[in-house]
Design a protein around this motif. Structure first.
Motif, PDB file in Angstrom:
ATOM      1  N   GLU A  83       0.772   5.857  -3.238  1.00  0.00           N
ATOM      2  CA  GLU A  83       0.403   6.695  -2.106  1.00  0.00           C
ATOM      3  C   GLU A  83       0.756   5.971  -0.811  1.00  0.00           C
ATOM      4  N   ALA A  84       1.463   6.652   0.084  1.00  0.00           N
ATOM      5  CA  ALA A  84       1.931   6.040   1.338  1.00  0.00           C
ATOM      6  C   ALA A  84       0.844   6.128   2.399  1.00  0.00           C
ATOM      7  N   VAL A  85       0.622   4.992   3.071  1.00  0.00           N
ATOM      8  CA  VAL A  85      -0.339   4.927   4.170  1.00  0.00           C
ATOM      9  C   VAL A  85       0.346   4.234   5.345  1.00  0.00           C
ATOM     10  N   PRO A  86       0.382   4.841   6.532  1.00  0.00           N
ATOM     11  CA  PRO A  86       1.049   4.193   7.670  1.00  0.00           C
ATOM     12  C   PRO A  86       0.212   3.055   8.248  1.00  0.00           C
ATOM     13  N   TYR A  87       0.893   2.075   8.836  1.00  0.00           N
ATOM     14  CA  TYR A  87       0.212   1.014   9.579  1.00  0.00           C
ATOM     15  C   TYR A  87       1.056   0.667  10.802  1.00  0.00           C
ATOM     16  N   GLU A  88       0.412   0.149  11.830  1.00  0.00           N
ATOM     17  CA  GLU A  88       1.094  -0.198  13.064  1.00  0.00           C
ATOM     18  C   GLU A  88       1.865  -1.500  12.870  1.00  0.00           C
ATOM     19  N   GLY A  89       3.164  -1.408  12.991  1.00  0.00           N
ATOM     20  CA  GLY A  89       3.987  -2.597  12.838  1.00  0.00           C
ATOM     21  C   GLY A  89       5.428  -2.291  13.146  1.00  0.00           C
ATOM     22  N   GLY A  91       9.668  -3.064  12.663  1.00  0.00           N
ATOM     23  CA  GLY A  91      10.581  -3.407  11.581  1.00  0.00           C
ATOM     24  C   GLY A  91      10.431  -2.486  10.386  1.00  0.00           C
ATOM     25  N   ASP A  92      10.931  -2.966   9.231  1.00  0.00           N
ATOM     26  CA  ASP A  92      10.966  -2.126   8.029  1.00  0.00           C
ATOM     27  C   ASP A  92      10.314  -2.804   6.834  1.00  0.00           C
ATOM     28  N   LYS A  93       9.383  -3.710   7.067  1.00  0.00           N
ATOM     29  CA  LYS A  93       8.744  -4.435   5.961  1.00  0.00           C
ATOM     30  C   LYS A  93       7.447  -3.745   5.566  1.00  0.00           C
ATOM     31  N   ILE A  94       7.320  -3.473   4.254  1.00  0.00           N
ATOM     32  CA  ILE A  94       6.190  -2.714   3.724  1.00  0.00           C
ATOM     33  C   ILE A  94       5.148  -3.673   3.152  1.00  0.00           C
ATOM     34  N   LYS A  95       3.954  -3.105   2.883  1.00  0.00           N
ATOM     35  CA  LYS A  95       2.869  -3.854   2.242  1.00  0.00           C
ATOM     36  C   LYS A  95       2.637  -3.273   0.854  1.00  0.00           C
ATOM     37  N   LEU A  96       2.610  -4.157  -0.153  1.00  0.00           N
ATOM     38  CA  LEU A  96       2.430  -3.740  -1.553  1.00  0.00           C
ATOM     39  C   LEU A  96       1.143  -4.328  -2.116  1.00  0.00           C
ATOM     40  N   PRO A  97       0.597  -3.737  -3.209  1.00  0.00           N
ATOM     41  CA  PRO A  97      -0.609  -4.286  -3.849  1.00  0.00           C
ATOM     42  C   PRO A  97      -0.325  -5.631  -4.511  1.00  0.00           C
ATOM     43  N   PRO A  98      -1.363  -6.440  -4.736  1.00  0.00           N
ATOM     44  CA  PRO A  98      -1.161  -7.741  -5.412  1.00  0.00           C
ATOM     45  C   PRO A  98      -0.602  -7.606  -6.818  1.00  0.00           C
ATOM     46  N   LEU A 145       6.530  -7.243   3.519  1.00  0.00           N
ATOM     47  CA  LEU A 145       5.826  -8.105   4.456  1.00  0.00           C
ATOM     48  C   LEU A 145       4.785  -8.956   3.749  1.00  0.00           C
ATOM     49  N   GLU A 146       3.959  -8.330   2.940  1.00  0.00           N
ATOM     50  CA  GLU A 146       2.899  -9.048   2.229  1.00  0.00           C
ATOM     51  C   GLU A 146       2.409  -8.189   1.071  1.00  0.00           C
ATOM     52  N   PHE A 147       1.642  -8.846   0.165  1.00  0.00           N
ATOM     53  CA  PHE A 147       1.088  -8.145  -0.996  1.00  0.00           C
ATOM     54  C   PHE A 147      -0.436  -8.084  -0.835  1.00  0.00           C
ATOM     55  N   VAL A 154       0.854   1.928  -0.769  1.00  0.00           N
ATOM     56  CA  VAL A 154       1.909   1.164  -0.116  1.00  0.00           C
ATOM     57  C   VAL A 154       1.792   1.399   1.388  1.00  0.00           C
ATOM     58  N   GLY A 155       1.748   0.319   2.156  1.00  0.00           N
ATOM     59  CA  GLY A 155       1.672   0.422   3.609  1.00  0.00           C
ATOM     60  C   GLY A 155       3.053   0.514   4.214  1.00  0.00           C
ATOM     61  N   LEU A 156       3.290   1.558   5.031  1.00  0.00           N
ATOM     62  CA  LEU A 156       4.599   1.794   5.625  1.00  0.00           C
ATOM     63  C   LEU A 156       4.520   1.603   7.143  1.00  0.00           C
ATOM     64  N   PRO A 157       5.413   0.788   7.735  1.00  0.00           N
ATOM     65  CA  PRO A 157       5.470   0.701   9.204  1.00  0.00           C
ATOM     66  C   PRO A 157       6.025   1.989   9.791  1.00  0.00           C
ATOM     67  N   SER A 158       5.937   2.106  11.104  1.00  0.00           N
ATOM     68  CA  SER A 158       6.324   3.366  11.755  1.00  0.00           C
ATOM     69  C   SER A 158       7.799   3.694  11.533  1.00  0.00           C
ATOM     70  N   HIS A 159       8.676   2.672  11.462  1.00  0.00           N
ATOM     71  CA  HIS A 159      10.102   2.932  11.236  1.00  0.00           C
ATOM     72  C   HIS A 159      10.324   3.618   9.890  1.00  0.00           C
ATOM     73  N   ILE A 160       9.722   3.095   8.830  1.00  0.00           N
ATOM     74  CA  ILE A 160       9.891   3.675   7.500  1.00  0.00           C
ATOM     75  C   ILE A 160       9.241   5.051   7.433  1.00  0.00           C
ATOM     76  N   TRP A 161       8.048   5.170   8.003  1.00  0.00           N
ATOM     77  CA  TRP A 161       7.332   6.448   7.946  1.00  0.00           C
ATOM     78  C   TRP A 161       8.127   7.556   8.633  1.00  0.00           C
TER      79      TRP A 161
END
Length: 569
Positions: A83-89, A91-98, A145-147, A154-161
């Motif tokens: 499930e995609a969730v936006p975050y403020e950031g 570039g194009d680096k996403i956040k994934l679960p551990p 970006l980080e796990f 999955v956290g998506l920055p504004s560029h990807i979203w």
């Protein structure tokens, strides 16, 4: 007797016909039943055969997808629907679960270089609209970006979203995340969506600064580039060697073509070109700016620097109920305002700003003109011309030589001008009757008696103005202005503050060439001694190979390295 026999024969024949008809009907029913059974058996076999084919096709497709993922990931098969969730950031680096980290680590993905992922919008069966279904096919690429994301998210920055969901996003956005290996990019063709991006000084350096926050590029994506308060969008038209590339640790040739002519106009200011010696007309509303740009070439600057010419920026107002202010700046300051500018004029009505070799900051380059609507809606004509001063200088020399030849002069006691002694008595009698000297401290201007009431001085600064000009002078120069950093100053001090002291002022970084906020003083004492801003202290910490020895040296230490190691001046 014959009659009874005939009746019996007819009855027998009738019974035989009925038996034959019943037998025929029975055979037809049996035939139809047999055909129906055969049809049903064939239908069942067709359904079973279709199911077997679908299962085989699905198996083959799954096998092919696994093989493609293994090929794209060079032996690493990783695919998750999250499930995609936006975050403020940026570039194009996403956040994934551990859990994704564990799965990728077990397959040795971290040993194969930087992690890249293909992100595809998952089609949701609840979306029946064809337009939404088409949107669900969008695909882009990203780094990680980080796990630290929650499981199943999955956290998506504004560029990807914005690239995956350019329109309205669905209620529950689902994204398929697949690990892929990308080639390093060698070429990229970009097209600005808005006009004016090429006006940015060293705009490729600005783009390079923005690309440092990206790990990938994909054809069709839209990049967002921020320059001060301005925001530009650039569409990726072409990439080499493939349609999706990695931009990490690679030198990529970037070609920025002209802006899209079909794009809608934006509210951002745009510099309109203005040729020397030509008029341009327009309308400016109260509280708004209209901007122009003009060029001073080396040949024109040669005339100005020698004192033979000067630059005149002129605005002619075409209506009496409106008024404007004139601001001029030299690039890299693109859009001069009442807070930030190099030169200004606040005369009422038409106004002219003359720049010559004695003006600090004047030189060859590109300049911007800002026309500010001070009052009402004003129709204007603006022009920039180069005035030749050689003829004027010759005339002035002739006049001065004539005056110096006649030394028999006497000072007038009223106007303090030197008058030939033969006519001093007549001059003083006329002067005392018609002229009055302003008694304001430091003024001493000679005024005609009918001009005295119209001659006033500002209570704040003491400068002299016409009565109709004093109100505008007080509003422009003595009404406190609020700086975004929180300081409140009058105009002249505000201009000085925003050009030298304000931490939010834009400066050109000596290392990346981008226009960035100066920030506070550098944290490192040595960087403060070098005069580096907060941004330059961080930006200069990046390393680059030395051209002479190939050793990696911090950019801010490169000049010291060249002198100390290679004895270069």
């Amino acid at each position: 007797m014959d009659f009874e026999l005939r009746r019996a024969r007819e009855k027998l024949e009738q019974e035989q016909r009925e038996r034959k008809l019943k037998a025929k009907l029975k055979l037809d029913r049996e035939k139809k039943a047999k055909q129906e059974a055969i049809r049903q058996r064939e239908a069942i076999e067709a359904v079973q055969r279709a199911r077997r084919l679908d299962a085989a096709e699905a198996q083959a497709k799954a096998t092919q997808q696994i093989e493609e993922e293994l090929l794209a990931g060079r032996g690493v098969a990783f695919s998750r629907v999250l499930e995609a969730v936006p975050y403020e950031g940026a570039g194009d680096k996403i956040k994934l679960p551990p859990s994704c980290f564990t799965e990728l680590s077990d397959q040795g993905a971290f040993d194969k270089g930087p992690l890249h992922f293909r992100l595809s919008v998952v089609h949701q069966s609840s979306l029946s609209d064809l337009k939404d279904a088409e949107q669900n096919k969008r695909t882009t690429h990203a780094g990680v970006l980080e796990f630290t994301a929650d499981d199943g998210v999955v956290g998506l920055p504004s560029h990807i979203w914005s690239n995956l969901y350019p329109a309205v996003s669905p209620m529950v956005p689902m994204v398929e995340v697949c690990y892929v290996w990308l080639q390093k990019g060698t070429y990229a063709k970009l097209q600005p969506v808005e006009a004016g991006f090429s006006d940015i000084p060293n705009h490729k350096a600005v783009l390079e600064t923005s690309l440092r926050q990206h790990a990938t590029l994909s054809e069709g994506d839209v990049l967002t580039v921020n320059h001060g308060v301005l925001t530009y969008h650039l569409r990726v038209l072409e990439l080499k060697p493939s349609s999706s590339v990695s931009v990490l640790e690679t030198d990529i040739e970037v070609d920025v073509i002209g802006a899209d002519p079909t794009a809608e106009s934006t509210s951002q200011p745009v510099l309109q070109p203005l040729e020397l010696g030509k008029l341009d007309s327009g309308v400016v509303a109260e509280g708004s700016y209209v901007y122009y740009k003009f060029q001073i070439g080396d040949d024109v600057w040669g005339k100005i620097s020698s004192g033979d010419a000067e630059v005149e920026v002129k605005i002619e107002s075409e209506n009496q109920d409106g008024d404007t202010d004139l601001y001029v700046s030299r690039h890299p300051l693109l859009f001069p305002t009442q807070h930030q500018h190099g030169w200004s004029s606040h005369d009422i009505g038409s106004k002219a700003l003359v720049l010559n070799s004695r003006d600090l900051g004047l030189g060859p380059g590109t300049y911007s003109i800002g026309i500010y609507g001070f009052k009402g809606t004003t129709k204007y004509k603006v022009s920039v011309s180069i005035r030749d001063k050689s003829n004027l200088k010759i005339g002035q020399q002739a006049v001065s030589s004539t005056l110096s030849a006649d030394g028999d002069t006497v000072e007038c006691q009223n106007c303090k001008h030197y008058i030939p002694s033969r006519s001093i008595a007549l001059h003083e009698a006329y002067c005392r009757r018609h002229n009055i000297i302003c008694q304001h401290t430091g003024c001493g201007v000679v005024l005609r008696r009918d001009e005295v009431e119209n001659h006033v001085h500002c209570e704040e600064c003491g400068l002299a103005f016409q009565k109709e000009e004093i109100e505008k002078h007080k509003k422009v120069f003595h009404v406190p202005l609020n700086c975004p950093c929180g300081i409140v100053l009058e105009k002249e001090k505000m201009v000085q503050h925003q050009s030298v002291e304000c931490p939010l002022r834009l400066v050109t970084c000596r290392f990346c060439g981008d226009m960035v906020q100066a920030g506070t003083s550098a944290a490192d004492v040595r960087d403060r001694l070098r005069g580096l801003t907060q941004h330059e202290s961080v930006c200069g910490s990046r390393t680059a190979p030395c051209d002479s020895c190939g050793r990696s040296v911090m950019l801010k230490d490169m000049d010291i390295h060249q002198v100390a190691v290679h004895q270069k001046n």
